[in-house]
Scaffold this motif. Structure first.
Motif, short mmCIF file in Angstrom:
data_model
loop_
_atom_site.label_atom_id
_atom_site.label_comp_id
_atom_site.label_asym_id
_atom_site.label_seq_id
_atom_site.Cartn_x
_atom_site.Cartn_y
_atom_site.Cartn_z
N VAL A 356 0.67 -1.05 -0.04
CA VAL A 356 -0.16 0.12 0.07
C VAL A 356 0.83 1.39 -0.02
O VAL A 356 1.95 1.21 0.34
N THR A 357 0.38 2.32 -0.77
CA THR A 357 1.14 3.69 -0.86
C THR A 357 0.02 4.59 -0.36
O THR A 357 -1.13 4.53 -0.68
N VAL A 358 0.44 5.19 0.64
CA VAL A 358 -0.28 6.50 1.37
C VAL A 358 0.55 7.86 1.03
O VAL A 358 1.42 8.02 1.21
N ASN A 359 -0.43 8.53 0.31
CA ASN A 359 0.11 9.96 0.06
C ASN A 359 -0.65 10.94 0.79
O ASN A 359 -1.92 11.45 0.70
N CYS A 360 0.00 11.78 1.73
CA CYS A 360 -0.54 12.65 2.31
C CYS A 360 0.07 14.08 2.18
O CYS A 360 0.36 14.86 3.03
N THR A 361 0.60 14.34 0.97
CA THR A 361 1.32 15.39 0.61
C THR A 361 0.64 16.81 0.81
O THR A 361 -0.44 16.80 0.30
N GLY A 362 1.11 17.64 1.38
CA GLY A 362 0.47 18.88 1.45
C GLY A 362 -0.74 18.93 2.67
O GLY A 362 -1.69 19.84 1.92
N LYS A 363 -0.85 18.24 3.17
CA LYS A 363 -2.18 18.23 4.30
C LYS A 363 -2.20 18.91 5.54
O LYS A 363 -2.87 18.71 6.54
N GLU A 364 -0.90 19.90 5.76
CA GLU A 364 -0.71 20.58 6.76
C GLU A 364 -0.73 19.75 8.13
O GLU A 364 -0.93 20.08 9.15
N PHE A 365 0.16 18.82 7.99
CA PHE A 365 0.36 17.79 9.26
C PHE A 365 1.48 18.32 9.74
O PHE A 365 2.68 18.89 9.34
N TYR A 366 1.23 18.39 11.38
CA TYR A 366 2.48 18.80 12.16
C TYR A 366 3.24 17.74 12.74
O TYR A 366 4.34 17.91 13.32
N ARG A 367 2.59 16.41 12.37
CA ARG A 367 3.43 15.20 13.13
C ARG A 367 3.25 14.14 11.97
O ARG A 367 2.06 14.23 11.33
N LEU A 368 3.72 12.98 12.02
CA LEU A 368 3.70 11.84 11.06
C LEU A 368 2.37 11.58 11.67
O LEU A 368 1.82 11.33 12.67
N PRO A 369 1.48 10.67 10.55
CA PRO A 369 0.30 10.23 11.32
C PRO A 369 0.24 8.85 12.02
O PRO A 369 1.26 8.11 11.81
N SER A 370 -0.39 9.09 13.09
CA SER A 370 -0.38 7.92 14.12
C SER A 370 -0.76 6.77 13.59
O SER A 370 -0.88 5.51 14.25
N TYR A 371 -1.64 6.49 12.34
CA TYR A 371 -2.45 5.56 12.04
C TYR A 371 -2.00 5.33 10.60
O TYR A 371 -2.20 6.23 9.68
N LEU A 372 -1.57 4.06 10.11
CA LEU A 372 -1.73 3.85 8.69
C LEU A 372 -2.25 2.49 8.53
O LEU A 372 -2.45 1.56 9.20
N PRO A 373 -2.77 2.37 6.93
CA PRO A 373 -3.56 0.83 6.83
C PRO A 373 -2.60 -0.02 6.91
O PRO A 373 -1.24 0.13 6.83
N PRO A 374 -2.93 -1.24 6.97
CA PRO A 374 -2.11 -2.46 7.07
C PRO A 374 -1.38 -2.55 5.72
O PRO A 374 -1.83 -2.25 4.61
N ASN A 375 0.02 -3.12 5.72
CA ASN A 375 0.66 -3.25 4.69
C ASN A 375 1.08 -1.89 4.07
O ASN A 375 1.36 -2.23 2.64
N THR A 376 1.20 -0.78 4.67
CA THR A 376 1.51 0.31 4.08
C THR A 376 3.08 0.24 4.12
O THR A 376 3.94 0.13 4.96
N THR A 377 3.56 0.38 2.86
CA THR A 377 5.07 0.25 2.35
C THR A 377 5.70 1.51 2.12
O THR A 377 6.93 1.69 2.26
N VAL A 378 4.92 2.26 1.50
CA VAL A 378 5.38 3.67 1.04
C VAL A 378 4.53 4.81 1.60
O VAL A 378 3.26 4.77 1.46
N LEU A 379 5.11 5.83 2.17
CA LEU A 379 4.70 7.22 2.78
C LEU A 379 4.85 8.32 2.28
O LEU A 379 6.31 8.61 2.22
N HIS A 380 4.18 9.21 1.62
CA HIS A 380 4.49 10.59 1.29
C HIS A 380 3.88 11.51 2.22
O HIS A 380 2.70 11.70 2.25
N VAL A 381 4.75 12.32 2.77
CA VAL A 381 3.97 13.29 3.69
C VAL A 381 5.02 14.45 3.19
O VAL A 381 5.34 15.34 4.40
#
Length: 566
Positions: A356-381
């Protein structure tokens, strides 16, 4: 297992041969070999055993009991209805000797389990009339229509307008029209309304055809359409909407890449779509929720795109549906984009494992997300306001994240990652455009030595400070791992001149004169001399102690300094 089933089936055969004399002409010594493909083979055998003794002495009763077996085993009801003793339909194959019948029961597909690709091949999409050698020799290279008894018309390589006008009466009586080797890229179904207004069955094939120009017109008697062996790559939902009698739509073996939810006027249509190169990156999740039963072979559709090649479509869509629910149900990543980057077969070969790839680019996050879907291997923040990466070291789900893109955030340090499990197993770490001034070079050095999976590390566009020691160590690190730190030649550090202005220099081409000032050199030289003096004094003291001890043990004399002491 199969031997036991065959033995029971032979018992059924013997019973039938002795009791079914009245219907011998219809079922002709029925000996059914039932290859039950079911998850629990013992349950299948028990169910079959329980029905054997109940088989009655008529073909109708036999059909009823076979349907009961199918229902008990949880098989598709449409499949069980195909077991017709008097008139075999699609899905039954002749064994070739004495009218024997081989019936294959296939269980409903479970989306979470892989399917054998041997069962996903298209059996036959060739239109017999179009591949008949005698016809091909007779009409080779010619545009011709032959009118056959029973209202069948077979045309090769299109329709000759002049001949069509002369044969209008024959076309009006046509009940089945077959167009072989259609010569153009487009086919206009509206021509059928004028040419064959009473047609009941229509078939077309031809590798040049890739488009239906318009929807089918209202043909009141048309109940079967067969479009196969073409390059047709798309259809519209309304393509067959105005056909009130349509009951069968065969579109196998074309070039369709996406299924659309067709709209029909008739109550039920059996749609066959197997053998098309489906692009499962498209959103066809609606097919899972479709309950009409129209799409008869949807469990046999196979993906042919680069990401899901060889995967059953229902499996791919089921994983995509579950992933969508995961992302939508957690508020923190609800606005992020979640997608399956690859669907790999597990080591056991019995299930698929999504990547799984999760893309949270440009979402005004102040920290890394505390939850990700199972089997997430790529994270864009990237392009957020993240200041620290502590979650990489203490949240279990991040252990599966191999690639993380943290570009253009406010991270000032990654020292927290020292000796962490994540740093020893990452594949891609991108830290471009942050506020990092220094890193512990030895930490990254040890991590890259231990990490057998490391692929790329990005460190450019950070305000690296060109201290004399740090710059030289950083330069050594970049030169040693230039293949991993792929932007190493774009990494710069700054020095401050006498006026306090910053001067940026490429780290890879620095010289000691660029970053080590004279005062710093003098200070370093003093430290070096002091270190040598202290080391020499310590060595001298230990040598003197050893000499005095030797003299005392051998001659009993104390050192001269001890003798002079009061």
């Amino acid at each position: 297992m199969r031997t036991e089933i065959n033995t029971k089936i032979d018992t059924v055969k013997n019973t039938l041969e002795s009791k079914l004399d009245a219907v011998t002409t219809d079922i002709q010594a029925l000996r059914t070999e039932c290859a039950v493909k079911f998850k629990d083979h013992d349950a299948a055998l028990d169910a079959l055993n329980g029905r054997i003794d109940d088989v009655a002495a008529s073909g109708e009763d036999l059909l009823k009991h076979f349907k009961a077996i199918c229902k008990q085993l949880g098989l598709d009801e449409r499949l069980s209805s195909m077991v017709d003793i008097k008139r075999l339909k699609a899905g039954t194959l002749s064994d070739g000797d004495n009218g024997l019948v081989l019936v294959h029961f296939v269980p409903p597909t479970r989306a979470e389990l892989p399917m054998s690709l041997k069962n996903l091949a298209v059996d036959n999409v060739i239109i017999a009339e179009c591949s008949d050698p005698a016809r091909l020799r007779m009409f080779e290279g010619k545009q011709h229509c032959s009118f056959e008894p029973g209202g069948r018309t077979v045309c090769f390589r299109g329709l000759d307008t002049r001949r069509t006008l002369h044969s209008q009466g024959r076309f009006n009586r046509t009940k089945e029209l077959i167009l072989c080797d259609w010569p153009t890229q487009r086919f206009d179904p509206r021509e059928l309304a004028e040419l064959v207004p009473n047609v009941e069955k229509f078939a077309i094939t031809g590798e040049r055809m890739w488009m239906l120009k318009y929807d089918f017109p209202p043909l009141m008697n048309l109940w079967a359409i067969n479009i196969t062996g073409t390059k047709l790559n798309q259809t519209r939902a309304s393509s067959f909407q105005r056909l009130p009698a349509l009951r069968q739509l065969n579109m196998r073996g074309n070039a369709l890449v996406e299924i659309v939810p067709f709209v029909f006027r008739s109550a039920h249509v059996d749609i066959y779509l197997q053998g098309n190169p489906w692009n499962c990156t498209n959103d066809m999740i609606w097919l899972l929720e479709e309950r009409s039963g129209f799409y008869a072979d949807k469990a046999l559709l196979v993906c042919k795109d680069w990401k899901y090649t060889g995967r059953p479509m229902v499996t791919a869509m089921e994983y995509k549906r579950v992933l969508r629910e995961h992302c939508r149900s957690h508020e923190e990543i609800r606005n992020c984009t979640c997608r399956i980057s690859y669907l790999r077969l597990s080591d056991s070969g019995k299930a698929f494992q999504p990547m799984v790839t999760v893309n949270c680019t440009g979402k005004e996050f102040y920290r890394l997300p505390s939850y990700l879907p199972p089997n997430t291997t790529v994270l864009h923040v990237a392009n957020n306001r993240i200041t620290e990466v502590e979650l990489l070291t203490r949240v279990e789900m991040y252990m599966q994240v191999k690639d993380i893109y943290l570009d253009n955030n406010n991270i000032t340090s990654i020292d927290i990652l020292e000796d962490s499990e994540w740093l020893d197993n990452f594949r891609i770490l991108s830290l471009r455009g942050n506020q990092i001034k220094r890193i512990r070079v030895y930490t990254m050095e040890h991590a890259l030595q231990r990490n057998a999976h490391v692929g790329m590390l990005f460190l450019s566009d950070n305000p690296w400070r060109c201290g004399c020691r740090f710059a030289t160590r950083m330069q050594e690190f970049l030169r040693k791992h230039e293949s991993v730190v792929v932007d190493s030649r774009n990494i710069t550090c700054y020095t401050l001149n006498d006026e306090g202005h910053k001067s940026f220099l490429p780290v890879m081409t620095l010289t000691p004169n660029d970053v080590c000032r004279e005062t710093e050199d003098n200070r370093a030289a003093i430290y070096d001399v002091m270190s040598i003096v202290f080391a020499s004094l310590i060595a001298l003291i230990f040598t003197k102690l050893a000499y005095d001890y030797y003299i005392y043990r051998k001659y009993g004399k104390l050192p001269w300094l001890i003798m002079k002491m009061p």
